[in-house]
Every structure is written in structure tokens, then in C-alpha cells.
Design a protein around this motif. Structure first.
Motif, PDB file in Angstrom:
ATOM      1  N   VAL A 153      16.872   5.491  -5.390  1.00 50.50           N
ATOM      2  CA  VAL A 153      17.623   4.241  -5.536  1.00 50.50           C
ATOM      3  C   VAL A 153      18.666   4.131  -4.441  1.00 50.50           C
ATOM      4  CG1 VAL A 153      19.258   3.000  -7.001  1.00 50.50           C
ATOM      5  CG2 VAL A 153      17.202   3.999  -8.008  1.00 50.50           C
ATOM      6  N   GLU A 154      19.458   5.182  -4.241  1.00 44.02           N
ATOM      7  CA  GLU A 154      20.492   5.146  -3.209  1.00 44.02           C
ATOM      8  C   GLU A 154      19.864   5.053  -1.819  1.00 44.02           C
ATOM      9  OE1 GLU A 154      23.501   4.681  -4.052  1.00 44.02           O
ATOM     10  OE2 GLU A 154      22.984   4.923  -6.161  1.00 44.02           O
ATOM     11  N   MET A 155      18.764   5.745  -1.617  1.00 41.40           N
ATOM     12  CA  MET A 155      18.043   5.681  -0.348  1.00 41.40           C
ATOM     13  C   MET A 155      17.599   4.252  -0.049  1.00 41.40           C
ATOM     14  SD  MET A 155      14.389   7.547   0.466  1.00 41.40           S
ATOM     15  CE  MET A 155      14.962   9.078  -0.263  1.00 41.40           C
ATOM     16  N   THR A 156      16.999   3.616  -1.030  1.00 45.91           N
ATOM     17  CA  THR A 156      16.486   2.263  -0.838  1.00 45.91           C
ATOM     18  C   THR A 156      17.609   1.267  -0.612  1.00 45.91           C
ATOM     19  OG1 THR A 156      14.543   2.781  -2.178  1.00 45.91           O
ATOM     20  CG2 THR A 156      15.086   0.446  -1.895  1.00 45.91           C
ATOM     21  N   ARG A 157      18.683   1.386  -1.350  1.00 47.01           N
ATOM     22  CA  ARG A 157      19.802   0.464  -1.157  1.00 47.01           C
ATOM     23  C   ARG A 157      20.414   0.604   0.227  1.00 47.01           C
ATOM     24  NH1 ARG A 157      22.172   1.431  -7.276  1.00 47.01           N
ATOM     25  NH2 ARG A 157      20.947  -0.228  -8.282  1.00 47.01           N
ATOM     26  N   LEU A 183      11.482  -3.290  -6.486  1.00 51.34           N
ATOM     27  CA  LEU A 183      12.414  -3.726  -7.517  1.00 51.34           C
ATOM     28  C   LEU A 183      13.056  -2.504  -8.150  1.00 51.34           C
ATOM     29  CD1 LEU A 183      10.408  -6.559  -9.340  1.00 51.34           C
ATOM     30  CD2 LEU A 183      12.245  -6.832  -7.660  1.00 51.34           C
ATOM     31  N   ILE A 184      14.364  -2.569  -8.353  1.00 52.57           N
ATOM     32  CA  ILE A 184      15.111  -1.534  -9.070  1.00 52.57           C
ATOM     33  C   ILE A 184      15.781  -2.213 -10.257  1.00 52.57           C
ATOM     34  CG2 ILE A 184      16.987   0.145  -8.938  1.00 52.57           C
ATOM     35  CD1 ILE A 184      16.417   0.271  -5.883  1.00 52.57           C
ATOM     36  N   LEU A 185      15.374  -1.829 -11.453  1.00 47.95           N
ATOM     37  CA  LEU A 185      15.799  -2.541 -12.660  1.00 47.95           C
ATOM     38  C   LEU A 185      16.144  -1.538 -13.750  1.00 47.95           C
ATOM     39  CD1 LEU A 185      12.905  -5.175 -12.696  1.00 47.95           C
ATOM     40  CD2 LEU A 185      15.302  -5.661 -12.128  1.00 47.95           C
ATOM     41  N   PRO A 186      16.906  -1.992 -14.752  1.00 48.65           N
ATOM     42  CA  PRO A 186      17.156  -1.112 -15.898  1.00 48.65           C
ATOM     43  C   PRO A 186      15.887  -0.929 -16.715  1.00 48.65           C
ATOM     44  CG  PRO A 186      18.072  -3.291 -16.305  1.00 48.65           C
ATOM     45  CD  PRO A 186      17.633  -3.272 -14.871  1.00 48.65           C
ATOM     46  N   ASP A 203       6.670 -11.302 -12.894  1.00 47.81           N
ATOM     47  CA  ASP A 203       6.955 -12.601 -12.268  1.00 47.81           C
ATOM     48  C   ASP A 203       7.000 -12.491 -10.749  1.00 47.81           C
ATOM     49  OD1 ASP A 203       7.050 -14.027 -14.614  1.00 47.81           O
ATOM     50  OD2 ASP A 203       9.243 -13.966 -14.798  1.00 47.81           O
ATOM     51  N   GLU A 204       7.436 -11.326 -10.250  1.00 52.51           N
ATOM     52  CA  GLU A 204       7.639 -11.152  -8.810  1.00 52.51           C
ATOM     53  C   GLU A 204       6.536 -10.383  -8.112  1.00 52.51           C
ATOM     54  OE1 GLU A 204      11.333 -10.014  -7.152  1.00 52.51           O
ATOM     55  OE2 GLU A 204      12.519 -10.863  -8.782  1.00 52.51           O
ATOM     56  N   MET A 205       5.796  -9.574  -8.868  1.00 52.59           N
ATOM     57  CA  MET A 205       4.834  -8.679  -8.231  1.00 52.59           C
ATOM     58  C   MET A 205       3.496  -8.740  -8.951  1.00 52.59           C
ATOM     59  SD  MET A 205       7.468  -5.458  -7.599  1.00 52.59           S
ATOM     60  CE  MET A 205       6.624  -4.730  -6.216  1.00 52.59           C
ATOM     61  N   THR A 206       2.473  -8.230  -8.282  1.00 49.40           N
ATOM     62  CA  THR A 206       1.115  -8.284  -8.806  1.00 49.40           C
ATOM     63  C   THR A 206       0.588  -6.878  -9.030  1.00 49.40           C
ATOM     64  OG1 THR A 206       0.712 -10.341  -7.581  1.00 49.40           O
ATOM     65  CG2 THR A 206      -1.218  -9.150  -8.384  1.00 49.40           C
ATOM     66  N   LEU A 250      14.097   1.767 -13.496  1.00 44.32           N
ATOM     67  CA  LEU A 250      12.749   1.465 -13.052  1.00 44.32           C
ATOM     68  C   LEU A 250      12.753   1.282 -11.532  1.00 44.32           C
ATOM     69  CD1 LEU A 250      11.687  -1.124 -15.775  1.00 44.32           C
ATOM     70  CD2 LEU A 250      11.710   1.381 -15.886  1.00 44.32           C
ATOM     71  N   TYR A 251      11.852   1.985 -10.880  1.00 47.81           N
ATOM     72  CA  TYR A 251      11.683   1.867  -9.438  1.00 47.81           C
ATOM     73  C   TYR A 251      10.228   1.466  -9.220  1.00 47.81           C
ATOM     74  CZ  TYR A 251      12.043   3.061  -4.468  1.00 47.81           C
ATOM     75  OH  TYR A 251      12.056   3.016  -3.103  1.00 47.81           O
ATOM     76  N   VAL A 252      10.040   0.207  -8.867  1.00 53.23           N
ATOM     77  CA  VAL A 252       8.695  -0.372  -8.804  1.00 53.23           C
ATOM     78  C   VAL A 252       8.456  -0.909  -7.397  1.00 53.23           C
ATOM     79  CG1 VAL A 252       7.113  -2.050  -9.818  1.00 53.23           C
ATOM     80  CG2 VAL A 252       8.903  -1.011 -11.229  1.00 53.23           C
ATOM     81  N   GLN A 253       7.302  -0.574  -6.843  1.00 52.13           N
ATOM     82  CA  GLN A 253       7.023  -0.912  -5.446  1.00 52.13           C
ATOM     83  C   GLN A 253       5.621  -1.495  -5.334  1.00 52.13           C
ATOM     84  OE1 GLN A 253       7.273   2.432  -2.438  1.00 52.13           O
ATOM     85  NE2 GLN A 253       9.281   1.502  -2.187  1.00 52.13           N
TER      86      GLN A 253
END
Length: 269
Positions: free
Chosen positions: A71-75, A89-92, A103-106, A141-144
Motif C-alpha cells: 500500500v505504501e509502495m503504491t501510494r 484499487l486500495i480499499l477497506p 464498478d471500476e474493474m473487470t 483490499l489491494y486489487v489490481q
């Protein structure tokens, strides 16, 4: 030059290094204070060494702090080099985040645990049910996006330069490209653009010991992650002089961090 290491296996080729077991950091404080460099501390030791004992450590502070947490790396990458980050996406955690993800990804998507390496904690999610299970069992959640690749690049950056780079080619139908999971290694046809981008990023963040995992899609590198403590199997087979390069760097480099404040520090008596 006086050197202390907390990891004897990563410093085998460096002469005259004093090994101290990590759990003895406080009982062997005098020897640590007398060292010019402290090599390969464990993550939990970093703050005590840098902020407490004001020691120069290798790898660098930023290598540890950014490399420890995706998360810190990506930010950090979003702040300066967003064009080299896959759609992420990084989400709770929780089911309510699933709707936003879809909604944003497939599907299919790649999901990762925040702290993992060698492919552990990384998996392909192909159904909404699998995504929901991931969301309900992880606090963050770390989703790519899944990039259209059948291989990726490992770029080894040590000191101030790329030391080597190679393709990691997974078997047919294998989602993972990690050497630890049986990927094939190739040193041929390494894109110069990848080496340029990794060098720019590493120097900007003052990362001096890391294995960057990079996807290359339509002529553009995408940084998947980097690991401070990377596997050395391919380097050993290639006879890359890793320890020599580390020692050469230590001899000539004075880190800019931590910065000494311009006021005197008085010890509490």
C-alpha cells in the motif's frame, strides 16, 4: 571500515563483517554504535537503529519502509510515477467494497496481501464469489488489473545501478512467474526502457537494494512491486558479483538520511 550484519547469508562474500543475532541488538549496542554501517537488519530493528542509534543502514531506510508494504509502495508511486502503476484499487475490507471494485474493474483480477513476497499472498480472482471471499477475509483490499502477460521482468537494483535483469517465464497456464514457483529464467532481449524506468524510480526514492518486478505491455513498463530481500538463485547461476557491488557502494557512499538537525543533541542524564 567496520561492518555489522544481522543477516550472515547475505554478506558471506564481504570480508571482515561482524555478525550479531538480531535479538541481541540491545545487548551488543556498543559494537553496533562503533560500526560504520549496519547491514541487513530485520524490519523491526530499523527504527531503533536509524532514529535511536543514528546508524547508517544498508539497505536504505526508504528501501525498507516502502518495500515492506504494498500500500505504501503504491501510494508513493502514485505520487510521482503514476503512469507506471497498473490500475489498482486500495480499499477497506468488507463486502461493501466489492461493488466499487466491480464498478471500476473487470474480472478476472489480481488480489494481493499487503505484505508478501515470492508470489505468496497473490492470487487470481475469476468470479464475484471469489472476490467476495477475499474482501471478507482481509482488512485492506489491494486489487489490481490483470495485465495481458505470460512473463515478467525481475530487475535487480543495487547501490546506484541495475545489476542485472531477466525475464521470469511461467509455465503454460501458470498464473505465477516467480522463480520460487518454477518459472524459467531468460536474460535475453531485456527492454532498455524497463532498465531506464527502474533506475529513475530507484534513484528518486533512494532505494539501493531491491528486486523490481516489472510487466512490459505495449512498450510501457508497469511496476508490479519490489522486494528489498529478493531471491539470489538466478544471480548465483549468472555469477553476478552481488557482495562486491554492495561493498563498493558502502565504501563510496554517505547516505543523506537520517538528516542531522542543525541544533545540538543533548543526551538525557
Amino acid at each position: 571500515m567496520r561492518l555489522v550484519t544481522f543477516d550472515p547469508f547475505r554478506t558471506l562474500g564481504i570480508p571482515g563483517v561482524l555478525y550479531i543475532k538480531p535479538e541481541m541488538i540491545f545487548s551488543r549496542r556498543r559494537e553496533i554504535e562503533e560500526a560504520d554501517w549496519v547491514l541487513f537488519p530485520e524490519y523491526w530493528q530499523v527504527n531503533a537503529l536509524v532514529y535511536g542509534l543514528k546508524k547508517r543502514i544498508f539497505p536504505s531506510v526508504s528501501s525498507y519502509h516502502l518495500g515492506h508494504d504494498k500500500v505504501e509502495m503504491t501510494r508513493a508511486l502514485w505520487a510521482v510515477f503514476p503512469e507506471y502503476v497498473p490500475h489498482t484499487l486500495i480499499l477497506p475490507g468488507g463486502a461493501e467494497s466489492v461493488e466499487k471494485i466491480l464498478d471500476e474493474m473487470t474480472l478476472p483480477l489480481v488480489v494481493k496481501e499487503v505484505r508478501s513476497s515470492q508470489g505468496r499472498g497473490v492470487r487470481l480472482v475469476e468470479t464475484e464469489r471469489e472476490l467476495l471471499a477475499y474482501a471478507e477475509t482481509n482488512k485492506i483490499l489491494y486489487v489490481q488489473e490483470r495485465l495481458p502477460i505470460d512473463r515478467d521482468l525481475r530487475v535487480v537494483f543495487v547501490g546506484e545501478e541495475v545489476l542485472t535483469a531477466y525475464w521470469r517465464i511461467g509455465g503454460e497456464g501458470n498464473f505465477y512467474n516467480n522463480v520460487a514457483r518454477g518459472a524459467r529464467v531468460s536474460f535475453e532481449d531485456i527492454p532498455e526502457e524497463v532498465l531506464r524506468v527502474v533506475t529513475t524510480i530507484a534513484r528518486h526514492f533512494e532505494i539501493n537494494h531491491a528486486g523490481f518486478d516489472v510487466a512490459f505491455v505495449d512498450g510501457r513498463p508497469y511496476i508490479l512491486e519490489f522486494n528489498v530481500l529478493f531471491g539470489n538463485q538466478a544471480l548465483r547461476e549468472r555469477k553476478v558479483p552481488l557482495e562486491e557491488k554492495i561493498l563498493e557502494y558502502l565504501r563510496k557512499y554517505t547516505p543523506t538520511f537520517p538528516v542531522t538537525p542543525n541544533f545540538p543533541i543533548k543526551k538525557v542524564s
